[in-house]
Design a protein around this motif. Structure first.
Motif, PDB file in Angstrom:
ATOM      1  N   PHE A 136      -9.765  10.592  -6.193  1.00 57.01           N
ATOM      2  CA  PHE A 136      -8.531  11.260  -5.782  1.00 57.01           C
ATOM      3  C   PHE A 136      -8.580  11.615  -4.296  1.00 57.01           C
ATOM      4  O   PHE A 136      -7.630  11.393  -3.544  1.00 57.01           O
ATOM      5  CB  PHE A 136      -8.339  12.525  -6.629  1.00 57.01           C
ATOM      6  N   ALA A 137      -9.720  12.173  -3.853  1.00 56.31           N
ATOM      7  CA  ALA A 137      -9.861  12.553  -2.446  1.00 56.31           C
ATOM      8  C   ALA A 137      -9.933  11.330  -1.544  1.00 56.31           C
ATOM      9  O   ALA A 137      -9.413  11.343  -0.423  1.00 56.31           O
ATOM     10  CB  ALA A 137     -11.110  13.418  -2.271  1.00 56.31           C
ATOM     11  N   GLY A 138     -10.549  10.248  -2.022  1.00 53.60           N
ATOM     12  CA  GLY A 138     -10.677   9.062  -1.198  1.00 53.60           C
ATOM     13  C   GLY A 138      -9.355   8.351  -0.964  1.00 53.60           C
ATOM     14  O   GLY A 138      -9.115   7.825   0.134  1.00 53.60           O
ATOM     15  N   TYR A 139      -8.505   8.339  -1.970  1.00 51.33           N
ATOM     16  CA  TYR A 139      -7.231   7.639  -1.851  1.00 51.33           C
ATOM     17  C   TYR A 139      -6.094   8.548  -1.406  1.00 51.33           C
ATOM     18  O   TYR A 139      -4.974   8.067  -1.219  1.00 51.33           O
ATOM     19  CB  TYR A 139      -6.854   6.993  -3.186  1.00 51.33           C
ATOM     20  N   MET A 140      -6.346   9.843  -1.256  1.00 51.83           N
ATOM     21  CA  MET A 140      -5.275  10.770  -0.922  1.00 51.83           C
ATOM     22  C   MET A 140      -4.628  10.423   0.410  1.00 51.83           C
ATOM     23  O   MET A 140      -3.400  10.385   0.548  1.00 51.83           O
ATOM     24  CB  MET A 140      -5.816  12.206  -0.891  1.00 51.83           C
ATOM     25  N   GLY A 141      -5.451  10.168   1.432  1.00 49.95           N
ATOM     26  CA  GLY A 141      -4.896   9.841   2.740  1.00 49.95           C
ATOM     27  C   GLY A 141      -4.054   8.586   2.714  1.00 49.95           C
ATOM     28  O   GLY A 141      -2.972   8.525   3.322  1.00 49.95           O
ATOM     29  N   THR A 142      -4.521   7.567   2.002  1.00 48.61           N
ATOM     30  CA  THR A 142      -3.770   6.316   1.914  1.00 48.61           C
ATOM     31  C   THR A 142      -2.449   6.510   1.186  1.00 48.61           C
ATOM     32  O   THR A 142      -1.404   5.989   1.609  1.00 48.61           O
ATOM     33  CB  THR A 142      -4.612   5.253   1.192  1.00 48.61           C
TER      34      THR A 142
END
Length: 318
Positions: free
Chosen positions: A122-128
């Motif tokens: 969730f945190a890794g894809y949040m910015g994208t």
């Protein structure tokens, strides 16, 4: 030999003719003869001078260590896994785990903790995902601004988008579902549906305003006229998503958050489109009534020009 005595070694396998099952033949010392450290030291091992006791060449110490050593990319790793108990969300448990690690765990030099799972994804894809949502909103705004020939009308439609979170958050809290990566995917899809309803409503109001209907009356008339189509599309969508959202089967763990998000958001979006959008339109576009009789307005000039052309055409035909 020592490994065979302590852990055992598979010496052979036995297959039966009556069935296809196979059985391993494990060679090891009787575990009851190795219950103490002294008994372990009495094991005999081969040497150049014959069989000697193990405690003559080795010392023993009680400590803790992993049963097996796992390496990934030539680095020793140890995986600690756990599942969530019913009633707990990943975000809450993640915060508790981080607090416990910060308070009780002191890492030696060279040791690093790397967390994985749904929260790390969730945190890794949040910015994208945030960038995708912003880009989608910009493109939709550009298209609507060109279509309506106005910078205010698209903002009226966009005003309902943040308020969609009321229904999304409410249905997650009521159903006890944690907010995940797939919930954000549902929000991205939900924006397109709600914007579509808003475009149809605002376009209907603009057509009435171009016919010199008072702005407030045009808003009421358009909202009343679009009430049945918006409710029909909303109800058919919700009824189609109810089995997936509230009665998921096996393998529906990824699709259920999307269905829940869509169900709560589209229900809120329908009422916001019918109530909030006409109110905002009447507030920001009330000035259009003043141009109904303004001879300097472009609309009236074009209407007068078309009228003169029609009169000349009638005289020519006559």
């Amino acid at each position: 030999m020592l490994q065979t005595a302590i852990s055992g070694t598979t010496a052979s396998t036995i297959s039966t003719f009556s069935s296809s099952e196979t059985y391993d033949v494990v060679v090891e010392i009787d575990p009851e003869t190795l219950t103490t450290v002294d008994q372990l030291g009495q094991l005999l091992i081969p040497s150049n001078y014959g069989m000697i006791r193990l405690d003559t060449v080795a010392s023993f110490e009680r400590t803790t260590s992993p049963v097996s050593i796992t390496r990934e990319n030539r680095v020793r790793v140890n995986h600690v896994t756990a599942d969530l108990l019913p009633g707990y969300s990943a975000s809450v448990v993640q915060n508790e785990v981080n607090a416990a690690l910060d308070e009780y765990l002191i890492l030696p030099d060279g040791i690093e903790i790397v967390q994985s799972g749904s929260m790390s994804d969730f945190a890794g894809y949040m910015g994208t995902l945030i960038m995708i949502v912003l880009l989608a909103l910009f493109l939709v705004y550009a298209v609507m601004a060109a279509q309506f020939e106005s910078l205010i009308d698209p903002l009226i439609i966009f005003a309902t988008i943040p308020l969609l979170m009321i229904g999304v958050i409410a249905i997650h809290l009521i159903y006890g579902q944690s907010f995940s990566l797939f919930s954000i995917v549902g929000i991205v899809a939900l924006i397109g549906v709600v914007v579509n309803n808003g475009i149809v409503l605002i376009d209907c109001i603009n057509r009435l305003v171009r016919q010199r209907v008072p702005v407030r009356q045009a808003c009421l008339q358009a909202a009343y006229g679009r009430l049945r189509p918006i409710l029909m599309t909303t109800l058919t969508t919700i009824l189609g998503l109810i089995p997936m959202a509230f009665f998921p089967g096996e393998g529906a763990e990824m699709l259920q958050p999307i269905a829940l998000t869509f169900t709560g958001g589209i229900l809120t979006g329908a009422f916001l489109t019918l109530l909030l959008s006409p109110v905002l339109y009447s507030i920001f576009n009330e000035r259009r009534e003043k141009r109904y009789d303004d001879p300097e307005s472009l609309t009236n000039q074009l209407r007068e020009y078309d009228g003169r052309r029609l009169m000349k055409l009638d005289d020519f035909v006559g």
